[in-house]
Design a protein around this motif. Structure first.
Motif, mmCIF file in Angstrom:
data_model
loop_
_atom_site.group_PDB
_atom_site.id
_atom_site.type_symbol
_atom_site.label_atom_id
_atom_site.label_comp_id
_atom_site.label_asym_id
_atom_site.label_seq_id
_atom_site.Cartn_x
_atom_site.Cartn_y
_atom_site.Cartn_z
ATOM 1 N N GLU A 140 30.797 50.186 58.796
ATOM 2 C CA GLU A 140 32.123 50.563 59.284
ATOM 3 C C GLU A 140 32.450 49.864 60.597
ATOM 4 O O GLU A 140 33.569 49.389 60.803
ATOM 5 C CB GLU A 140 32.185 52.073 59.458
ATOM 6 C CG GLU A 140 33.555 52.585 59.889
ATOM 7 C CD GLU A 140 33.584 54.090 60.037
ATOM 8 O OE1 GLU A 140 34.644 54.630 60.404
ATOM 9 O OE2 GLU A 140 32.535 54.738 59.787
ATOM 10 N N GLN A 141 31.445 49.789 61.479
ATOM 11 C CA GLN A 141 31.669 49.083 62.745
ATOM 12 C C GLN A 141 31.916 47.604 62.515
ATOM 13 O O GLN A 141 32.757 46.991 63.189
ATOM 14 C CB GLN A 141 30.462 49.291 63.667
ATOM 15 C CG GLN A 141 30.313 50.716 64.170
ATOM 16 C CD GLN A 141 29.045 50.910 64.982
ATOM 17 O OE1 GLN A 141 28.165 50.036 65.015
ATOM 18 N NE2 GLN A 141 28.925 52.062 65.626
ATOM 19 N N ARG A 189 38.420 43.624 61.464
ATOM 20 C CA ARG A 189 39.862 43.898 61.524
ATOM 21 C C ARG A 189 40.421 43.587 62.905
ATOM 22 O O ARG A 189 41.530 43.034 63.028
ATOM 23 C CB ARG A 189 40.132 45.363 61.168
ATOM 24 C CG ARG A 189 39.968 45.674 59.700
ATOM 25 C CD ARG A 189 40.646 46.985 59.325
ATOM 26 N NE ARG A 189 40.089 48.102 60.069
ATOM 27 C CZ ARG A 189 39.085 48.853 59.638
ATOM 28 N NH1 ARG A 189 38.504 48.582 58.488
ATOM 29 N NH2 ARG A 189 38.652 49.882 60.358
ATOM 30 N N ALA A 205 25.904 52.944 56.702
ATOM 31 C CA ALA A 205 27.351 53.103 56.530
ATOM 32 C C ALA A 205 28.078 52.968 57.859
ATOM 33 O O ALA A 205 29.156 52.372 57.942
ATOM 34 C CB ALA A 205 27.649 54.465 55.899
ATOM 35 N N GLN A 206 27.474 53.521 58.934
ATOM 36 C CA GLN A 206 28.090 53.423 60.251
ATOM 37 C C GLN A 206 28.132 51.974 60.726
ATOM 38 O O GLN A 206 29.132 51.515 61.289
ATOM 39 C CB GLN A 206 27.304 54.284 61.241
ATOM 40 C CG GLN A 206 28.013 54.545 62.556
ATOM 41 C CD GLN A 206 27.240 55.502 63.432
ATOM 42 O OE1 GLN A 206 26.010 55.418 63.527
ATOM 43 N NE2 GLN A 206 27.937 56.416 64.077
ATOM 44 N N ALA A 256 33.249 46.285 59.792
ATOM 45 C CA ALA A 256 34.594 46.147 59.233
ATOM 46 C C ALA A 256 35.653 46.314 60.312
ATOM 47 O O ALA A 256 36.667 45.604 60.328
ATOM 48 C CB ALA A 256 34.800 47.182 58.121
ATOM 49 N N LEU A 257 35.422 47.257 61.235
ATOM 50 C CA LEU A 257 36.365 47.459 62.330
ATOM 51 C C LEU A 257 36.425 46.234 63.227
ATOM 52 O O LEU A 257 37.513 45.809 63.643
ATOM 53 C CB LEU A 257 35.969 48.691 63.133
ATOM 54 C CG LEU A 257 36.839 49.032 64.346
ATOM 55 C CD1 LEU A 257 38.279 49.306 63.915
ATOM 56 C CD2 LEU A 257 36.281 50.223 65.099
#
Length: 354
Positions: free
Chosen positions: A149-150, A156, A145-146, A152-153
């Motif tokens: 998330e990284q 973005r 998950a981490q 996806a960041l």
């Protein structure tokens, strides 16, 4: 061990948990009158620490081979078989360790492993293997998950950078279009001035090329580019274009997005001074107010003309760039009072040392 042992803190927590379980097992054996407390601890603590590594590695690679996304029934069957095998192996390891403790050199250290204690060790081995498996699944899913998330960041941020570059590239064609119109108008009225303006325009773009690769530049450098732009416009307006500056020293060293002030000055020239036959004054002000940098561009306007709606390329571009870089921490406001029009930028005050 990968996962839990990836950091020293994780390894210490893992070993501390198994050491506590070993002390608890030794206490249970002593309370059951199977052996004195020192013998029970000497039997249980090393046994638990050995099983910590064996079960830990086995559970980790089992979790990697059978991730949670698979069908639940086969996964549960595999985990149940693995736990049963691990429990039986731990019982065998316990009997082997106890046999070593009963050797003539250490005959005082052994314990009596009866049927009840054997069943307890096997069952506890299965439960502890299941616990190790659950912990590894939690760690693997947390890392996954981490990582997602990284990713996806990062995506973005890449999209934001692309949008900012797109907004940044809108400025040059817009400015070039206006400048070429000015040169075209001067070419018939004042050819030497048109030639001088062409040279100034080339110098302006050479100067701005060095700012393209930078996300932020010092306000002082941005104002140097603005002054170069005003020198170009003076070729057309002459004495009709007057400029006043009030830049605080602590504001001049703050970082701003490149070409963030120039569109505002360009609007002041085009929609303000350019509409006044007698010309006017452009006032540049920069102040640092605590953690904020405030920049204001104010100019004379024709009071008889209707107020502009602020939907031009320059203001819209500046608003979007500020929102992309600072979010709600930055803002742009404009207002008109009689014959004066002002635009004020507010953004976090950052310096190269921050």
């Amino acid at each position: 061990m990968p996962g839990l042992f990836a950091s020293r803190r994780g390894a210490l927590v893992y070993l501390a948990l198994w050491l506590t379980l070993g002390l608890m097992l030794g206490g249970v054996i002593a309370l059951a009158d199977a052996a004195p407390l020192p013998n029970a601890l000497l039997f249980a603590v090393p046994l638990n620490l050995m099983y910590a590594f064996v079960a830990g590695f086995s559970a980790y690679y089992l979790c990697r081979a059978y991730p949670l996304g698979r069908a639940p029934l086969p996964l549960l069957c595999v985990l149940a078989v693995a736990a049963a095998v691990a429990g039986l192996l731990w019982l065998g390891l316990a009997q082997l360790w106890n046999a070593l403790c009963l050797l003539p050199a250490m005959s005082w250290a052994g314990i009596v492993i009866g049927p009840q204690l054997a069943a307890l060790v096997a069952a506890l081995g299965m439960l502890l293997y299941g616990l190790a498996t659950a912990i590894h699944y939690l760690v693997i899913e947390f890392v996954r998950a981490q990582t997602a998330e990284q990713g996806a960041l990062a995506a973005r941020l890449a999209a934001q950078e692309a949008e900012l570059r797109m907004l940044r590239t809108q400025i040059d064609p817009h400015f070039l279009f206006n400048s070429l119109n000015s040169i075209s108008a001067l070419s018939t009225q004042d050819p030497p001035a048109a030639r001088s303006m062409t040279l100034e325009l080339a110098s302006f773009f050479r100067h701005s090329l060095g700012m393209d690769a930078q996300r932020k530049v010092a306000l002082e450098r941005e104002l140097a580019l603005v002054r170069h732009f005003l020198a170009i416009e003076r070729q057309r307006f002459g004495a009709r274009l007057a400029v006043r500056e009030d830049i605080a020293p602590d504001a001049a060293c703050c970082l701003v997005p490149p070409m963030i002030v120039q569109p505002l000055v360009e609007n002041a020239v085009k929609h303000g001074i350019g509409q006044l036959p007698e010309g006017g004054v452009i006032m540049l002000t920069a102040r640092r107010a605590g953690s904020l940098l405030r920049i204001r561009v104010e100019n004379d306007v024709d009071a008889s003309l209707p107020a502009a709606r602020g939907n031009g390329v320059g203001l819209a571009n500046v608003r979007q760039r500020l929102a992309g870089l600072y979010g709600h921490e930055a803002s742009i406001h404009w207002s008109r009072r009689d014959d004066r029009f002002g635009v004020e930028l507010s953004m976090p005050a950052e310096t190269s040392g921050d």
